[in-house]
Design a protein around this motif. Structure first.
Motif, PDB file in Angstrom:
ATOM      1  N   TRP A 195     -49.081 -17.505   5.819  1.00 32.90           N
ATOM      2  CA  TRP A 195     -50.515 -17.150   5.752  1.00 32.90           C
ATOM      3  C   TRP A 195     -50.791 -15.844   6.498  1.00 32.90           C
ATOM      4  CZ3 TRP A 195     -54.672 -19.855   3.507  1.00 32.90           C
ATOM      5  CH2 TRP A 195     -55.925 -19.397   3.847  1.00 32.90           C
ATOM      6  N   LYS A 240     -53.354 -17.406  -0.919  1.00 37.23           N
ATOM      7  CA  LYS A 240     -53.890 -18.298   0.110  1.00 37.23           C
ATOM      8  C   LYS A 240     -54.288 -19.643  -0.494  1.00 37.23           C
ATOM      9  CE  LYS A 240     -55.392 -14.858   3.490  1.00 37.23           C
ATOM     10  NZ  LYS A 240     -56.491 -14.306   4.293  1.00 37.23           N
ATOM     11  N   TYR A 283     -60.003 -19.474   5.086  1.00 34.66           N
ATOM     12  CA  TYR A 283     -59.410 -19.687   6.407  1.00 34.66           C
ATOM     13  C   TYR A 283     -59.879 -21.017   7.006  1.00 34.66           C
ATOM     14  CZ  TYR A 283     -58.376 -19.181  11.348  1.00 34.66           C
ATOM     15  OH  TYR A 283     -57.920 -19.409  12.619  1.00 34.66           O
TER      16      TYR A 283
END
Length: 598
Positions: free
Chosen positions: A322, A287, A337
């Motif tokens: 993602w 990420k 996030y």
């Protein structure tokens, strides 16, 4: 003497104590059902009315997380609509949600009930600890009374049952109280001269029960559900503590077998969470890589619709990648996030701003062209042929200088303007059709124009020749009709004069390009939209060359020919200026060709 396993708390059956906070949160995230906000509130309110013993912490955490996930989607949708309406993103403020207050009220009730329950359990455990300590002291006293074995043994068995029936004690005292109890019980059996048959029977019974527990523990080592196996193991350890001692000669061996089976399950449990931790770390790395990739992405060079759409595909691809990545650790997952979402939101905000600006330009061009249509429609019924012709030609030039309009009205607005112009010029044509003298004047003017081309001297600069050709073509187009019988012959003479100039001044390449361009325009004849788009493209190139020429001519004054290098740069600059002038003349010629077909 048997000793308890130290690495794990083996007596607490509560799921919150067995699973680590991160693991519990991860399980909630992975198993989170699809609920509406109303359903979430109903479930929480139902839990708030339940007895605290029946309220699951995991379920409360899951419902809370689902609610705020749904709330976040509502805010994001509200924010997107706010921006889509043309508002400044920095002024956005989400609408208050009354459901959130209902949620907090239910959570507070649950929290208070849990607190009361925890306090009651703590008090009960302390009381249980005192009772068990008292029973241990009583066993010790019975052990010291060696003269009353028969009378004390029944009471000893009663104490064991009472000890077993007493509930949990504080977790920090579990191991200690168990050891004290085992010591007291073993001391009673080992030190007192109890009836051997009775003692052996008790040992056999305890051994049978412990053998069953060992078998169950060994079976759990094969269970693929690590969490369930570990929880079941805790229950087996609770039962083990409740069973009395076995014969001294097998005591250590029995305990070792149970301890070995427990160690296998404990290792699997530890390995399970270690693997999960590694997976979360890998997800975090993946990420962060996507975030770093998008942070290097810039929108500064996105100047066209196609460029923005290509960039949009890049962002959507990053979002798809993602979604395929699992959860990172709880402490960083939400922050990651938020960072990723902020980058995506910024991109789409900038995209919306760009397309709004483009739309504003198109709307402004449309407004200008509507104004030109209105002027042309006012002139369409005029009988002042010369002045009105000039006015309409000027309006046509203004039209061509204006950029594009929204595609949905491009054809209709052009047809409206063309209709007004055609109406006037058709009326003019009809009014002038009987004027032979004007046709003779036009014939004479076009012959003189052809003669002027033939009179251009040999030493003339190429740029001047191209300019003369362009001027002659413009004048030719501006001159009216000639007698029909003379039309083709006159035009052939005019084109012949131009062709001779191309030959004399070595303009073959220019002529070839012009001929090719004229052929392309002929193919587009009748399709005014294509002609106007091509004209717009040429006008942009024309303005670009004009701007570059002005810069070069301005810079020319800064060069000095006093040095060898300065003289070389001066010559190069003059050559560049000459090329630019030729390009400008060629573009003007192409624009005139298009204009002659509009």
């Amino acid at each position: 003497m048997e000793t308890p396993l130290q690495p794990m708390n083996l007596i607490n059956n509560d799921a919150d104590s067995i699973l680590s906070p991160d693991a519990a949160a991860s399980e909630v995230q992975e198993q989170k059902p699809e609920l509406t906000k109303t359903e979430v509130l109903e479930k929480l309110q139902a839990l708030a009315q339940a007895e605290p013993e029946n309220i699951s912490r995991d379920e409360v955490a899951m419902l809370k997380q689902v609610f705020y996930s749904l709330r976040r989607r509502e805010v994001e949708a509200e924010r997107a609509a706010y921006i889509e309406a043309g508002n400044d993103p920095d002024t956005f403020s989400a609408t208050a949600d009354s459901a959130e207050e209902t949620l907090k009220e239910a959570l507070n009730v649950i929290k208070e009930k849990k607190a009361v329950l925890a306090a009651r359990i703590d008090a009960e455990r302390e009381a249980n600890l005192s009772r068990k300590n008292a029973l241990i002291e009583e066993i010790k006293n019975l052990s010291d009374d060696t003269d009353n074995v028969n009378r004390n043994f029944p009471r000893f068995r009663e104490i064991q049952q009472e000890f077993k029936n007493i509930g949990e004690v504080p977790p920090q005292n579990v191991t200690e109280i168990w050891k004290l109890y085992q010591d007291a019980v073993e001391h009673f059996y080992d030190q007192l001269k109890v009836n051997k048959d009775l003692r052996d029977y008790d040992f056999r019974k305890n051994l049978e029960q412990k053998e069953l527990i060992i078998t169950q523990a060994q079976q759990l080592t094969e269970n693929t559900d690590v969490i369930t196996a570990f929880r079941r193991l805790q229950e087996l350890h609770d039962k083990w503590r409740e069973i009395g001692p076995v014969a001294k000669e097998v005591r250590e061996e029995v305990w070792t077998r149970f301890k070995d089976a427990s160690a296998i399950i404990n290792k699997k449990y530890q390995a399970y969470f270690e693997e999960r931790k590694q997976a979360e770390q890998a997800n975090e790395t993946a990420k962060r890589a996507i975030i770093e990739e998008l942070q290097e992405f810039s929108t500064e060079d996105l100047k066209t619709h196609a460029a923005w759409e290509k960039a949009t595909k890049t962002i959507l691809d990053a979002q798809a990648r993602w979604k395929k990545i699992g959860f990172a650790s709880k402490k960083v997952n939400n922050d990651l996030y938020d960072s990723f979402r902020a980058i995506c939101d910024k991109f789409f905000e900038q995209k919306a701003t760009y397309f709004k600006a483009v739309k504003d330009d198109l709307d402004e061009n449309l407004r200008k062209k509507i104004a030109i249509c209105e002027k042309a429609e006012q002139l369409a019924e005029s009988t002042d042929w010369r002045a009105t012709s000039d006015a309409l030609i000027n309006l046509q030039k203004e039209w061509k200088a204006i950029g594009t309009v929204p595609k949905r009205v491009s054809d209709s607005i052009w047809k409206r303007f063309r209709k007004a112009c055609d109406l006037f010029f058709e009326r003019k044509k009809n009014a002038m059709s009987g004027t032979r003298q004007m046709e003779q004047d036009n014939l004479r003017a076009k012959r003189e124009l052809t003669a002027s081309l033939n009179e251009i001297p040999d030493g003339t600069e190429r740029a001047e020749v191209l300019k003369a050709i362009k001027t002659a073509q413009e004048q030719w187009s501006a001159i009216g009709h000639v007698p029909f019988a003379e039309k083709d012959k006159l035009y052939d003479a005019f084109r012949g004069a131009i062709n001779k100039l191309y030959e004399r001044f070595d303009l073959r390449e220019t002529r070839s390009r012009a001929a090719n361009f004229e052929a392309s325009v002929e193919e587009m004849a009748g399709d005014n939209n294509r002609l106007m788009r091509e004209r717009d493209r040429l006008m942009r190139a024309y303005e670009s060359r004009k701007s570059e020429l002005a810069t070069c001519e301005n810079n020319l004054g800064f060069f000095s020919s006093k040095s060898k290098s300065g003289d070389s740069m001066l010559r190069e600059m003059n050559r560049r200026i000459a090329r630019l002038k030729e390009d400008i003349a060629s573009i003007e010629q192409k624009i005139n060709v298009i204009d002659s077909h509009l």
